[in-house]
Design a protein around this motif. Sequence first.
Motif, mmCIF file in Angstrom:
data_model
loop_
_atom_site.group_PDB
_atom_site.id
_atom_site.type_symbol
_atom_site.label_atom_id
_atom_site.label_comp_id
_atom_site.label_asym_id
_atom_site.label_seq_id
_atom_site.Cartn_x
_atom_site.Cartn_y
_atom_site.Cartn_z
ATOM 1 N N PRO A 1 53.290 29.645 23.568
ATOM 2 C CA PRO A 1 52.052 30.429 23.639
ATOM 3 C C PRO A 1 51.028 29.900 24.640
ATOM 4 N N ASP A 2 51.157 28.630 25.032
ATOM 5 C CA ASP A 2 50.197 28.065 25.988
ATOM 6 C C ASP A 2 50.642 28.252 27.437
ATOM 7 N N THR A 3 51.702 29.050 27.647
ATOM 8 C CA THR A 3 52.139 29.328 29.014
ATOM 9 C C THR A 3 51.043 30.070 29.774
ATOM 10 N N ILE B 1 52.761 42.743 20.924
ATOM 11 C CA ILE B 1 53.611 41.637 20.477
ATOM 12 C C ILE B 1 53.490 40.433 21.401
ATOM 13 N N PHE B 2 53.409 40.680 22.693
ATOM 14 C CA PHE B 2 53.412 39.584 23.650
ATOM 15 C C PHE B 2 52.022 39.208 24.151
ATOM 16 N N GLY B 3 50.980 39.746 23.520
ATOM 17 C CA GLY B 3 49.627 39.323 23.834
ATOM 18 C C GLY B 3 49.142 39.753 25.197
ATOM 19 N N LYS C 1 39.810 39.877 23.688
ATOM 20 C CA LYS C 1 40.947 40.762 23.461
ATOM 21 C C LYS C 1 42.219 39.957 23.214
ATOM 22 N N GLN C 2 42.393 38.888 23.948
ATOM 23 C CA GLN C 2 43.588 38.062 23.765
ATOM 24 C C GLN C 2 43.597 37.380 22.398
ATOM 25 N N ARG C 3 42.434 36.961 21.917
ATOM 26 C CA ARG C 3 42.369 36.354 20.584
ATOM 27 C C ARG C 3 42.732 37.373 19.505
ATOM 28 N N LEU C 4 42.266 38.616 19.658
ATOM 29 C CA LEU C 4 42.598 39.664 18.695
ATOM 30 C C LEU C 4 44.091 39.995 18.736
ATOM 31 N N LEU C 5 44.649 40.008 19.934
ATOM 32 C CA LEU C 5 46.077 40.296 20.069
ATOM 33 C C LEU C 5 46.937 39.203 19.439
ATOM 34 N N ALA C 6 46.391 38.011 19.321
ATOM 35 C CA ALA C 6 47.139 36.896 18.724
ATOM 36 C C ALA C 6 47.209 36.983 17.208
ATOM 37 N N ALA D 1 48.915 39.606 11.856
ATOM 38 C CA ALA D 1 48.929 40.842 11.065
ATOM 39 C C ALA D 1 48.972 42.068 11.969
ATOM 40 N N MET D 2 48.304 41.992 13.111
ATOM 41 C CA MET D 2 48.291 43.119 14.039
ATOM 42 C C MET D 2 49.670 43.309 14.671
ATOM 43 N N LYS D 3 50.301 42.196 15.013
ATOM 44 C CA LYS D 3 51.645 42.274 15.575
ATOM 45 C C LYS D 3 52.622 42.833 14.550
ATOM 46 N N GLN D 4 52.492 42.374 13.315
ATOM 47 C CA GLN D 4 53.401 42.804 12.255
ATOM 48 C C GLN D 4 53.346 44.311 12.030
#
Length: 385
Positions: free
Chosen positions: A187-189, A269-271, A321-326, A329-332
């Motif tokens: 995730p830190d890429t 899914i991929f942020g 936006k990136q923090r929310l995408l992480a 529950a949203m991904k699920q």
Amino acid sequence: MLIAGSAGDVLEDDPVGRLKVFVYRLPARYNKRVLEKDQRCLTHMFATEIFVHQFLLKSPVRTLNPDEADWFYTPVYTTCDLTPNGLPLPFKSPRMMRSAIQYISTRWPYWNMTEGANHFFVVPHDFGACFHYQEENAIARGILPLLRRTTLVQTFGQRYHVCLKEGSIIVPPYAPPQKMETHLIPPDTPRSIFVYFRGLFYDKGNDPEGGYYARGARAAVWENFKDNPYFDISTDHPATYYEDMQRAIFCLCPLGWAPWSPRLVEGVIFGCIPVIIADDIVLPFADAIPWEEIGVFVEEKDVPNLDAILASIPPETILRKQRLLANPAMKQAMLFPQPAQSGDAFHQILNGLARKLPHDKSVFLQPGQTFLNWTEGPPGDLKPW
């Protein structure tokens, strides 16, 4: 443009105990045998109909007593009869659906009590229950008349469109969860790609004169930004596609023939911040997923200014936006995993059905009352299946 309302606690809702679903048992030719003939259906973006069926057979909301059911579900795989190119055969789907409805209406009393108003169907075609992958043909056909009183679970959502039925539950297209999981990178890429897109810009096979496909939006992306070093766009689909999305800040999600695509799921899914280019789109689970907070909306006419629009977004907005995408529950909520998991897309569908209860008493017909015309529709759709 329709922008979804803010998400609330509904993302965490538990539908169990709030509704009961009766699953009709149909002959295998409506589902099992169709799938056996073409296993591509299991990984197709239209596979929702298959996995919803499998989920409901094991779900705690399922009831074997139809007299206590809130909802009735008919497992018919209308998108699994595919052409060599992987497109659902549009002339078979409405015939198949009509045949399935005729089957349940002549063997159980529950359809006839409401003419389908307490029934739901999964119709994941490009244009839902209009059953076609080209908009012009879908509009000409319209929604299958026999489905007018039902609730549709569909991937297609576009406001003011004849193929969007009021009250439909809009779901994400199917994207294989296990396949995407195998492509996760640390995730830190660093996100070294500014804008990323892989896909068609022109559909010369179905739109030989050009300009009609994607209402020209994809063509405008290519013509304006094919030589822009900040735009990593191509028709090639590399083996590193999923990894590349995880290295990108913005992922373009332009309309194609329909306004939606699997890129919406992949971006979440991929942020990768989804850049949604589809006027009047109605997004999946809009009461649970805060699309206006995680995505960027660009009107189709503004595509030539896409570079300036994205470059003007403040860094703090991008980070938010990136923090929310992480949020897991949203991904699920965007996935249909096997087996099902708490809060996934299956449960969001059930939440949508539960929120439509109780049924208004007016949906139950009086003796002799009727609303639907079985002989209505294009002549080709009325042929036996």
